[in-house]
Design an enzyme around this catalytic site. Structure first.
Site, PDB file in Angstrom:
ATOM      1  N   SER A  69       0.830  -1.210   0.000  1.00  0.00           N
ATOM      2  CA  SER A  69       0.000   0.000   0.000  1.00  0.00           C
ATOM      3  C   SER A  69       0.859   1.254   0.000  1.00  0.00           C
ATOM      4  O   SER A  69       1.990   1.263   0.473  1.00  0.00           O
ATOM      5  CB  SER A  69      -0.903   0.018   1.233  1.00  0.00           C
TER       6      SER A  69
HETATM    7  N1  SAH Z   1      -1.057  -4.594   3.979  1.00  0.00           N
HETATM    8  C1  SAH Z   1      -0.292  -4.662   2.749  1.00  0.00           C
HETATM    9  C2  SAH Z   1      -1.159  -4.483   1.540  1.00  0.00           C
HETATM   10  C3  SAH Z   1      -1.384  -5.749   0.804  1.00  0.00           C
HETATM   11  S1  SAH Z   1      -2.482  -5.624  -0.588  1.00  0.00           S
HETATM   12  C4  SAH Z   1       0.837  -3.650   2.817  1.00  0.00           C
HETATM   13  O1  SAH Z   1       1.395  -3.475   3.848  1.00  0.00           O
HETATM   14  O2  SAH Z   1       1.186  -3.049   1.843  1.00  0.00           O
HETATM   15  C5  SAH Z   1      -3.905  -6.437   0.056  1.00  0.00           C
HETATM   16  C6  SAH Z   1      -3.745  -7.881   0.413  1.00  0.00           C
HETATM   17  O3  SAH Z   1      -5.041  -8.353   0.807  1.00  0.00           O
HETATM   18  C7  SAH Z   1      -3.285  -8.811  -0.701  1.00  0.00           C
HETATM   19  O4  SAH Z   1      -2.112  -9.453  -0.300  1.00  0.00           O
HETATM   20  C8  SAH Z   1      -4.439  -9.797  -0.853  1.00  0.00           C
HETATM   21  O5  SAH Z   1      -4.021 -11.118  -1.149  1.00  0.00           O
HETATM   22  C9  SAH Z   1      -5.091  -9.724   0.512  1.00  0.00           C
HETATM   23  N2  SAH Z   1      -6.473 -10.171   0.590  1.00  0.00           N
HETATM   24  C10 SAH Z   1      -7.487 -10.001  -0.307  1.00  0.00           C
HETATM   25  N3  SAH Z   1      -8.610 -10.592   0.136  1.00  0.00           N
HETATM   26  C11 SAH Z   1      -8.306 -11.164   1.342  1.00  0.00           C
HETATM   27  C12 SAH Z   1      -9.041 -11.935   2.295  1.00  0.00           C
HETATM   28  N4  SAH Z   1     -10.328 -12.267   2.106  1.00  0.00           N
HETATM   29  N5  SAH Z   1      -8.401 -12.341   3.415  1.00  0.00           N
HETATM   30  C13 SAH Z   1      -7.108 -12.035   3.631  1.00  0.00           C
HETATM   31  N6  SAH Z   1      -6.355 -11.321   2.778  1.00  0.00           N
HETATM   32  C14 SAH Z   1      -6.943 -10.879   1.642  1.00  0.00           C
END
Ligand code: SAH
Length: 222
Positions: A69
């Site tokens: 993010s």
């Molecule tokens: N928190 C991260 C952002 C990751 S992007 C950072 O520090 O940058 C969002 C993430 O959410 C992805 O890895 C995706 O696989 C996950 N995601 C999507 N749907 C999800 C669900 N139902 N349960 C858990 N993770 C999920």
């Protein structure tokens, strides 16, 4: 947080300080959040090929069609979740969507306990590897479908989502402690950051904040 004071370490501290200054200029004012962003080395969470861009205020690819993010969004979500609360030492946060683990590391600077859940096993394992060196004792990573929350560890004082659903899943609301807050992007094409809070009497309130763009919340595990 321990960061080796090599030349790379010192250079990254300076560019990180500039990143935090930009986040502050965009309106994040909680000094605790800005301090947490100063301490966590974002370059440690992206591939070596992208490390030189780690302190740009932008999302970057982490594989599997997912992204780390944007720094502003991580800070803004934390600020909205804390909402000026003073009891950080006993606060329990659930993060939905660990990705590479960056935001989880930031949130762990701000709470007593952080649990972060990820549905893609390879990303869950990547985050575990990246976080190992930082030795963050109050952070636990879980592999599973975060749309269901994490009933075994509930209730949570804050639930922060990094993936957007069309609505806030009911289990998250059910797993919220009194005075707890959910910060989640909501919407299909037009997404907004939504805060769902539970007041001392258990009543649920909703506030719509700024327009955002997150990857979609998906069901099940991979
Ligand atoms: N928190 C991260 C952002 C990751 S992007 C950072 O520090 O940058 C969002 C993430 O959410 C992805 O890895 C995706 O696989 C996950 N995601 C999507 N749907 C999800 C669900 N139902 N349960 C858990 N993770 C999920």
């Amino acid at each position: 947080m321990k960061v080796a004071s090599t030349a790379v370490g010192l250079a990254s501290e300076r560019v990180r300080a500039r990143m935090v200054e930009r986040v502050r200029e965009q309106g994040v004012r909680d000094a605790r959040v800005l301090g947490a962003m100063e301490r966590v080395p974002r370059h440690h969470f992206v591939d070596a090929a992208l490390a030189s861009r780690a302190y740009e205020d932008t999302a970057l690819p982490i594989g599997f069609g997912q992204t780390i993010s944007q720094p502003y969004i991580v800070a803004r979500s934390a600020e909205l979740a804390l909402n000026g609360r003073q009891d950080l030492a006993t606060l329990k946060i659930l993060e939905i969507g660990t990705g590479c683990g960056y935001a989880a590391a930031v949130f762990a600077q701000l709470a007593g306990t952080v649990v972060s859940i990820e549905r893609v096993r390879a990303l869950h394992e990547l985050a575990r590897d990246r976080l190992r060196a930082l030795r963050i004792a109050n952070l636990r990573l879980v592999f599973g479908d975060g749309a269901l929350g994490l009933p075994a560890a509930a209730p949570f004082d804050a639930i922060i989502a990094a993936a957007a659903g069309e609505e806030v899943p009911q289990p998250w609301i059910d797993q919220l402690a009194p005075q707890g807050r959910i910060v989640a992007p909501v919407g299909a094409n037009d997404q907004h950051l939504l805060v769902v809070s539970r007041d001392a009497d258990g009543r649920v309130h909703r506030q719509v904040h700024e327009a955002v763009r997150f990857v979609p919340l998906r069901p099940g595990t991979l």
